[in-house]
Design a protein around this motif. Structure first.
Motif, PDB file in Angstrom:
ATOM      1  N   ALA A  75     -36.977 -10.661  19.465  1.00  0.00           N
ATOM      2  CA  ALA A  75     -36.129 -10.584  20.653  1.00  0.00           C
ATOM      3  C   ALA A  75     -35.135  -9.435  20.537  1.00  0.00           C
ATOM      4  O   ALA A  75     -34.566  -9.201  19.468  1.00  0.00           O
ATOM      5  CB  ALA A  75     -35.382 -11.900  20.845  1.00  0.00           C
ATOM      6  N   THR A  76     -34.936  -8.740  21.651  1.00  0.00           N
ATOM      7  CA  THR A  76     -33.972  -7.637  21.657  1.00  0.00           C
ATOM      8  C   THR A  76     -32.954  -7.770  22.788  1.00  0.00           C
ATOM      9  O   THR A  76     -32.407  -6.780  23.264  1.00  0.00           O
ATOM     10  CB  THR A  76     -34.696  -6.278  21.773  1.00  0.00           C
ATOM     11  N   GLY A  77     -32.710  -8.994  23.230  1.00  0.00           N
ATOM     12  CA  GLY A  77     -31.657  -9.202  24.211  1.00  0.00           C
ATOM     13  C   GLY A  77     -32.157  -9.527  25.606  1.00  0.00           C
ATOM     14  O   GLY A  77     -33.355  -9.505  25.886  1.00  0.00           O
ATOM     15  N   PRO A  78     -31.220  -9.815  26.515  1.00  0.00           N
ATOM     16  CA  PRO A  78     -31.586 -10.330  27.842  1.00  0.00           C
ATOM     17  C   PRO A  78     -32.280  -9.316  28.745  1.00  0.00           C
ATOM     18  O   PRO A  78     -33.107  -9.701  29.574  1.00  0.00           O
ATOM     19  CB  PRO A  78     -30.246 -10.760  28.433  1.00  0.00           C
ATOM     20  N   CYS A  79     -31.954  -8.038  28.622  1.00  0.00           N
ATOM     21  CA  CYS A  79     -32.566  -7.056  29.527  1.00  0.00           C
ATOM     22  C   CYS A  79     -34.071  -6.964  29.295  1.00  0.00           C
ATOM     23  O   CYS A  79     -34.862  -6.987  30.252  1.00  0.00           O
ATOM     24  CB  CYS A  79     -31.914  -5.690  29.338  1.00  0.00           C
ATOM     25  N   TRP A  80     -34.460  -6.853  28.028  1.00  0.00           N
ATOM     26  CA  TRP A  80     -35.876  -6.795  27.698  1.00  0.00           C
ATOM     27  C   TRP A  80     -36.581  -8.090  28.109  1.00  0.00           C
ATOM     28  O   TRP A  80     -37.680  -8.062  28.658  1.00  0.00           O
ATOM     29  CB  TRP A  80     -36.038  -6.559  26.198  1.00  0.00           C
ATOM     30  N   ALA A  81     -35.934  -9.228  27.861  1.00  0.00           N
ATOM     31  CA  ALA A  81     -36.544 -10.515  28.195  1.00  0.00           C
ATOM     32  C   ALA A  81     -36.717 -10.676  29.702  1.00  0.00           C
ATOM     33  O   ALA A  81     -37.745 -11.181  30.179  1.00  0.00           O
ATOM     34  CB  ALA A  81     -35.700 -11.656  27.633  1.00  0.00           C
ATOM     35  N   PRO A 195     -36.924  -2.626  39.186  1.00  0.00           N
ATOM     36  CA  PRO A 195     -37.295  -3.513  38.079  1.00  0.00           C
ATOM     37  C   PRO A 195     -36.266  -3.471  36.948  1.00  0.00           C
ATOM     38  O   PRO A 195     -35.529  -2.484  36.803  1.00  0.00           O
ATOM     39  CB  PRO A 195     -38.641  -2.939  37.612  1.00  0.00           C
ATOM     40  N   TYR A 196     -36.235  -4.541  36.187  1.00  0.00           N
ATOM     41  CA  TYR A 196     -35.289  -4.613  35.067  1.00  0.00           C
ATOM     42  C   TYR A 196     -35.600  -3.540  34.032  1.00  0.00           C
ATOM     43  O   TYR A 196     -36.756  -3.249  33.736  1.00  0.00           O
ATOM     44  CB  TYR A 196     -35.335  -6.006  34.419  1.00  0.00           C
ATOM     45  N   ASP A 197     -34.570  -2.948  33.492  1.00  0.00           N
ATOM     46  CA  ASP A 197     -34.683  -1.853  32.526  1.00  0.00           C
ATOM     47  C   ASP A 197     -34.987  -2.421  31.130  1.00  0.00           C
ATOM     48  O   ASP A 197     -34.145  -3.098  30.546  1.00  0.00           O
ATOM     49  CB  ASP A 197     -33.366  -1.083  32.504  1.00  0.00           C
ATOM     50  N   PRO A 198     -36.174  -2.127  30.563  1.00  0.00           N
ATOM     51  CA  PRO A 198     -36.503  -2.640  29.234  1.00  0.00           C
ATOM     52  C   PRO A 198     -35.934  -1.795  28.102  1.00  0.00           C
ATOM     53  O   PRO A 198     -36.086  -2.138  26.932  1.00  0.00           O
ATOM     54  CB  PRO A 198     -38.037  -2.570  29.221  1.00  0.00           C
ATOM     55  N   HIS A 199     -35.260  -0.682  28.458  1.00  0.00           N
ATOM     56  CA  HIS A 199     -34.762   0.255  27.447  1.00  0.00           C
ATOM     57  C   HIS A 199     -33.281   0.040  27.149  1.00  0.00           C
ATOM     58  O   HIS A 199     -32.532   1.006  26.922  1.00  0.00           O
ATOM     59  CB  HIS A 199     -35.016   1.689  27.906  1.00  0.00           C
ATOM     60  N   GLY A 283     -33.149   4.407  36.460  1.00  0.00           N
ATOM     61  CA  GLY A 283     -31.812   4.923  36.710  1.00  0.00           C
ATOM     62  C   GLY A 283     -31.507   4.943  38.200  1.00  0.00           C
ATOM     63  O   GLY A 283     -32.184   4.296  39.006  1.00  0.00           O
ATOM     64  N   VAL A 284     -30.463   5.684  38.575  1.00  0.00           N
ATOM     65  CA  VAL A 284     -30.159   5.922  39.985  1.00  0.00           C
ATOM     66  C   VAL A 284     -31.069   7.051  40.443  1.00  0.00           C
ATOM     67  O   VAL A 284     -30.980   8.174  39.946  1.00  0.00           O
ATOM     68  CB  VAL A 284     -28.680   6.292  40.190  1.00  0.00           C
ATOM     69  N   LYS A 285     -31.960   6.770  41.362  1.00  0.00           N
ATOM     70  CA  LYS A 285     -32.974   7.735  41.767  1.00  0.00           C
ATOM     71  C   LYS A 285     -32.372   8.866  42.609  1.00  0.00           C
ATOM     72  O   LYS A 285     -31.439   8.653  43.383  1.00  0.00           O
ATOM     73  CB  LYS A 285     -34.090   7.025  42.537  1.00  0.00           C
ATOM     74  N   LYS A 286     -32.939  10.056  42.440  1.00  0.00           N
ATOM     75  CA  LYS A 286     -32.418  11.231  43.136  1.00  0.00           C
ATOM     76  C   LYS A 286     -32.535  11.101  44.652  1.00  0.00           C
ATOM     77  O   LYS A 286     -31.719  11.652  45.396  1.00  0.00           O
ATOM     78  CB  LYS A 286     -33.156  12.476  42.654  1.00  0.00           C
ATOM     79  N   ASP A 287     -33.555  10.372  45.112  1.00  0.00           N
ATOM     80  CA  ASP A 287     -33.747  10.222  46.556  1.00  0.00           C
ATOM     81  C   ASP A 287     -33.166   8.910  47.092  1.00  0.00           C
ATOM     82  O   ASP A 287     -33.538   8.452  48.182  1.00  0.00           O
ATOM     83  CB  ASP A 287     -35.230  10.312  46.908  1.00  0.00           C
ATOM     84  N   SER A 288     -32.259   8.303  46.345  1.00  0.00           N
ATOM     85  CA  SER A 288     -31.654   7.045  46.787  1.00  0.00           C
ATOM     86  C   SER A 288     -30.913   7.234  48.104  1.00  0.00           C
ATOM     87  O   SER A 288     -30.256   8.264  48.314  1.00  0.00           O
ATOM     88  CB  SER A 288     -30.673   6.526  45.725  1.00  0.00           C
TER      89      SER A 288
END
Length: 338
Positions: A75-81, A195-199, A283-288
């Motif tokens: 396990a590496t924390g809640p974001c990855w999970a 989607p949730y960031d796994p990094h 991340g925050v996308k350039k075309d947001s």
């Protein structure tokens, strides 16, 4: 995308004996449990955590629980999970993000769908810190609805949030500034678009700020439901933490720097290449359609300066909208989990 009212629920669980009771309560109290599918990222020890499966509700609705089995040592924390749990999605219409220790009101599914339909924007998310329950099933029904507000910046530079108790319920959802991982209900387009960031290994504080900004800049709006629908166990003595595995300070600091970059606190030159992996997706996308600057102006949060406006501390409402005590003491436990 499904055209009916199916609901996909994600639950990350780390050695939590309450997960089985959360799932049982969720299914038993749904008005239409057959429309509910649950994706669990189950991180556990096969020998030591057998008590986590003593009351596993498989016999209720067979086939509605999809599980990603993970040895707890990996396990590496809640974001990855949460990311792993999202991978179990199979086209349901709605998406509900939860923690592994929750309780529900009767007909919670119908209530959430109705409340979401009351939101004035199409890309709406119902989200807030839920009020509390105590083991085994002592729900604090006297608590008024909660609105999530900014509290302070921690020493790590990550913002802390707090749930504040309103004086009375609201018949319609209440516009909010902040997104909460443990209670988020929306169309499932949300998990496809953002989607949730796994990094972000070993990150705890900073998770919700990153998702708040990513979601809002992609056009999603936040609303507190205005009534209590879900309850959360804020006390955590019954379960271990993913931090028991190894020393994770270096990995966590890299994750914080990734979030700091997403939030505009650090520049590209100030972070390692490791912190920049797949930011076109996470991340925050350039075309947001909206910018980080727009969000900071709306919310009253300046991430780089580390300042919080009075409006942000009150969630955008006047002070007299809240109970005199202002804050729900149990909900402040979220600020002391590290």
């Amino acid at each position: 995308m499904a055209s009916d009212d199916t609901i996909f629920v994600t639950i990350p669980s780390y050695r939590d004996s309450e997960c089985q009771h959360t799932i049982r309560d969720l299914l038993q109290k749904a008005k239409n449990p057959l429309r509910v599918t649950i994706g669990v990222c189950w991180q556990y020890d096969k020998e030591q955590d057998q008590h986590c499966f003593e009351f596993w509700p498989e016999e209720l609705f067979e086939g509605q629980i999809r599980i990603e089995h993970v040895p707890h040592s990996e396990a590496t924390g809640p974001c990855w999970a949460r990311h792993k749990a999202q991978q179990l999605y199979k086209g349901e219409k709605y998406y509900l993000s939860l923690d592994s220790h929750m309780r529900f009101v009767t007909n919670w599914d119908d209530i959430l769908i109705k409340k979401l339909s009351q939101c004035p924007t199409e890309k709406a998310i119902l989200t807030t810190y839920p009020p509390s329950y105590e083991l085994p099933n002592n729900i604090h029904t006297s608590t008024q609805p909660i609105l999530t507000c900014a509290k302070e910046f921690g020493k790590d530079g990550m913002i802390r949030y707090v749930g504040k108790e309103l004086k009375r319920p609201s018949s319609v959802p209440i516009p909010a500034f902040f997104w909460v991982s443990g209670f988020s209900f929306s169309l499932a387009d949300m998990l496809l678009e953002v989607p949730y960031d796994p990094h972000l290994p070993h990150l705890f504080f900073g998770e919700e700020s990153s998702m708040t900004v990513r979601l809002w800049t992609q056009g999603w709006d936040f609303y507190a439901p205005g009534v209590n629908i879900i309850y959360h166990l804020w006390e955590r003595k019954h379960r271990p933490s993913f931090r028991e595995n190894t020393s994770t300070s270096e990995a966590e600091e890299n994750s914080r720097n990734r979030v700091r970059y997403i939030l505009g606190i650090l520049s590209r030159d100030e972070v390692s290449e490791e912190c920049l992996v797949s930011l076109d997706k996470y991340g925050v996308k350039k075309d947001s359609p909206r910018s980080l600057s727009d969000y900071q102006s709306l919310s009253g949060i300046d991430f780089k300066a580390g300042t919080i406006s009075e409006s942000a501390k009150l969630g955008g409402l006047p002070q007299d909208a809240y109970m005199e005590d202002m804050t729900n003491t149990l909900l402040q436990l979220i600020s002391s989990l590290n």
